[in-house]
Scaffold this active site. Sequence first.
Site, PDB file in Angstrom:
ATOM      1  N   HIS A 179       1.387   2.263  -2.013  1.00  0.00           N
ATOM      2  CA  HIS A 179       0.564   1.132  -1.585  1.00  0.00           C
ATOM      3  C   HIS A 179       0.554   1.113  -0.056  1.00  0.00           C
ATOM      4  O   HIS A 179      -0.494   0.971   0.551  1.00  0.00           O
ATOM      5  CB  HIS A 179       1.095  -0.171  -2.180  1.00  0.00           C
ATOM      6  CG  HIS A 179       0.176  -1.315  -1.957  1.00  0.00           C
ATOM      7  ND1 HIS A 179      -1.143  -1.293  -2.356  1.00  0.00           N
ATOM      8  CD2 HIS A 179       0.366  -2.527  -1.350  1.00  0.00           C
ATOM      9  CE1 HIS A 179      -1.733  -2.436  -2.004  1.00  0.00           C
ATOM     10  NE2 HIS A 179      -0.835  -3.202  -1.390  1.00  0.00           N
ATOM     11  N   CYS A 206      -5.127  -7.057  -4.027  1.00  0.00           N
ATOM     12  CA  CYS A 206      -5.049  -5.631  -3.668  1.00  0.00           C
ATOM     13  C   CYS A 206      -4.918  -4.706  -4.871  1.00  0.00           C
ATOM     14  O   CYS A 206      -5.046  -3.492  -4.724  1.00  0.00           O
ATOM     15  CB  CYS A 206      -3.873  -5.395  -2.739  1.00  0.00           C
ATOM     16  SG  CYS A 206      -3.742  -6.603  -1.434  1.00  0.00           S
ATOM     17  N   GLU A 229       8.632  -1.230  -0.644  1.00  0.00           N
ATOM     18  CA  GLU A 229       8.126  -0.159  -1.515  1.00  0.00           C
ATOM     19  C   GLU A 229       9.033   1.074  -1.446  1.00  0.00           C
ATOM     20  O   GLU A 229       9.312   1.713  -2.468  1.00  0.00           O
ATOM     21  CB  GLU A 229       6.692   0.223  -1.128  1.00  0.00           C
ATOM     22  CG  GLU A 229       6.087   1.242  -2.112  1.00  0.00           C
ATOM     23  CD  GLU A 229       4.614   1.502  -1.881  1.00  0.00           C
ATOM     24  OE1 GLU A 229       4.065   1.076  -0.844  1.00  0.00           O
ATOM     25  OE2 GLU A 229       3.995   2.156  -2.750  1.00  0.00           O
ATOM     26  N   HIS A 271      -7.178  -0.609   4.426  1.00  0.00           N
ATOM     27  CA  HIS A 271      -6.869  -1.326   3.199  1.00  0.00           C
ATOM     28  C   HIS A 271      -8.170  -1.863   2.607  1.00  0.00           C
ATOM     29  O   HIS A 271      -8.731  -2.836   3.105  1.00  0.00           O
ATOM     30  CB  HIS A 271      -5.908  -2.475   3.499  1.00  0.00           C
ATOM     31  CG  HIS A 271      -5.259  -3.057   2.274  1.00  0.00           C
ATOM     32  ND1 HIS A 271      -5.890  -3.093   1.044  1.00  0.00           N
ATOM     33  CD2 HIS A 271      -4.036  -3.615   2.090  1.00  0.00           C
ATOM     34  CE1 HIS A 271      -5.089  -3.660   0.154  1.00  0.00           C
ATOM     35  NE2 HIS A 271      -3.951  -3.974   0.760  1.00  0.00           N
ATOM     36  N   PHE A 292      -0.963  -9.433  -3.413  1.00  0.00           N
ATOM     37  CA  PHE A 292      -0.684 -10.857  -3.266  1.00  0.00           C
ATOM     38  C   PHE A 292      -0.836 -11.493  -4.651  1.00  0.00           C
ATOM     39  O   PHE A 292      -1.692 -11.096  -5.435  1.00  0.00           O
ATOM     40  CB  PHE A 292      -1.684 -11.511  -2.315  1.00  0.00           C
ATOM     41  CG  PHE A 292      -1.369 -11.327  -0.850  1.00  0.00           C
ATOM     42  CD1 PHE A 292      -0.325 -10.538  -0.426  1.00  0.00           C
ATOM     43  CD2 PHE A 292      -2.145 -11.965   0.112  1.00  0.00           C
ATOM     44  CE1 PHE A 292      -0.038 -10.376   0.928  1.00  0.00           C
ATOM     45  CE2 PHE A 292      -1.876 -11.817   1.461  1.00  0.00           C
ATOM     46  CZ  PHE A 292      -0.825 -11.020   1.875  1.00  0.00           C
ATOM     47  N   LYS A 335      -3.902   4.818   3.372  1.00  0.00           N
ATOM     48  CA  LYS A 335      -4.470   3.688   4.124  1.00  0.00           C
ATOM     49  C   LYS A 335      -4.444   3.961   5.624  1.00  0.00           C
ATOM     50  O   LYS A 335      -5.213   3.368   6.375  1.00  0.00           O
ATOM     51  CB  LYS A 335      -3.671   2.410   3.845  1.00  0.00           C
ATOM     52  CG  LYS A 335      -3.941   1.780   2.483  1.00  0.00           C
ATOM     53  CD  LYS A 335      -3.277   0.415   2.350  1.00  0.00           C
ATOM     54  CE  LYS A 335      -3.554  -0.238   1.004  1.00  0.00           C
ATOM     55  NZ  LYS A 335      -2.768   0.327  -0.099  1.00  0.00           N
TER      56      LYS A 335
END
Lengths: 87, 413
Positions: free
Chosen positions: B300, B161, B311, B337, B397, B332
Amino acid sequence: MSSSNSPEVLQQKLKEMIAEEFSISIDKLTPEATVESLGIDSLGLIDFMFKVEDELGVDMPDSRTPLLTLADVYAEIAKATPRAVKG
Amino acid sequence: MRQVCITGIGIVSPIGHDLAAFSASLQAGKSGIRLLDNQPASRSPRVAGVVDLDLSQFYTPSQISLLDRVSLLALIAAKQAVASANEKTLEAPPMLQAGVYLGTGIGGIKSLETAFEEHFLRDGKRIKPLTVVQAMNNAPAGHVAMEIGCHGPSLTFSTACSSSAIAIGEAYRAIKHGYIDCALAGGAEALLTTGTIDAWEALRTLAIPDLANPSASCKPFSLNRTGLVLAEGAAIIVLESLDSARRRNAPVLAMLSGYGAKTDATHITKPDADGQTATMRAALADAGLNPSDIGYLNAHGTATLAGDVVETNAVKQVFGNQAFALPVSSTKSMHGHVMGATGAVEFVAALCAMINNFLPPTINLAEPDPACDLDYVANSARPVDGLKHVMSNSFAFGGSNACLIASRASKPL
């Protein structure tokens, strides 16, 4: 190649496929025309040969013969054998 | 060390196929998420952020046959970026020596999946001959370099990501330290294939589609959020040394002033507040800014149960009490995403906020999670005057985190 297809019939079919695939006027597709002069690059030609196999239901030999002209391309495709049907 | 500016922006996304449309959608709080067509009958309904663009407008059937969708999207974004960067003066150096720095999570997966499906379902011997060159992760960068004519380094970053945020950050560093004068930087992703979506579903991270309103399926920071929504798209910017931009009288849209990259080194998927905190602090230090200088943060904000809380906590660690006054949003909620391209898409969203004087909203936020207690610019965009510095987070990830900071150009050039 299948005996039901004469070389002339096969070449006409291939010319039509090449004209459509690469957006080239069919008049330019003479046997002596080089692949390079027609603006067909090597990857495009490999992809086209794969599509020909599907379209005609044939398998082409795993050859490394350079295909410089359309005559070379026709000759290569003429070596194809009918695809075996899986039982 | 040299100053680095942004002189061109290209984007093709589920909420707009160019910069103006993308910015207008952000401002309107418009979602590009919808039910997917043509899904196998055995699957329950699925939602995604789809680029509804007829590629035959841009490419011949032969080109579409030779390139994976991820490369086609990258090319559209790259050409837009160059066109907006006063391209006539880019033809000579700096563009000839420009680098191409792109991020992608999974590259040409559509070509790979289609080829493998045909291959194994048929005789197991025959496979589409262009599979390798369509599927390889560096195909988008290679095609962009060929199309634009860039002979500098062509690099592909694949850090899930954060791929395209890392790509932008590394291009920025290469310019800042004098290795190159100019770069096309960003990312592309086109992963909406049945197998890829199956794999994400198996991981239990995807949002359960909101069947009453599919476009509202992505609900970051909301109490009823259920996960992320996959999307496709590409965003590419022209980065340039300020000297280079001045020499050719280019439009300076903003400065790229800070980049931080850190790794959690804790868990392959679980987000880590300390790692995220370190990343934001690294970007601030690089920019020479204090937390209070930041006027907007594009989070994010994936809408996963764990991610949004972690976050939020990391933002509180970095910004202290000022965190509650900082507008933080997850765009998003609108575009989904975009995985390897999402860092670039969201950095462009932050640039839109600064250039067009508005705070993009987090839509679908009727009832915030009590553990998510910041100002998420809920549901509607807000006008804002003179944002000086904006930040964009990307947490991946693998624990690969990136944070980018852009600053208003000191004076119009």
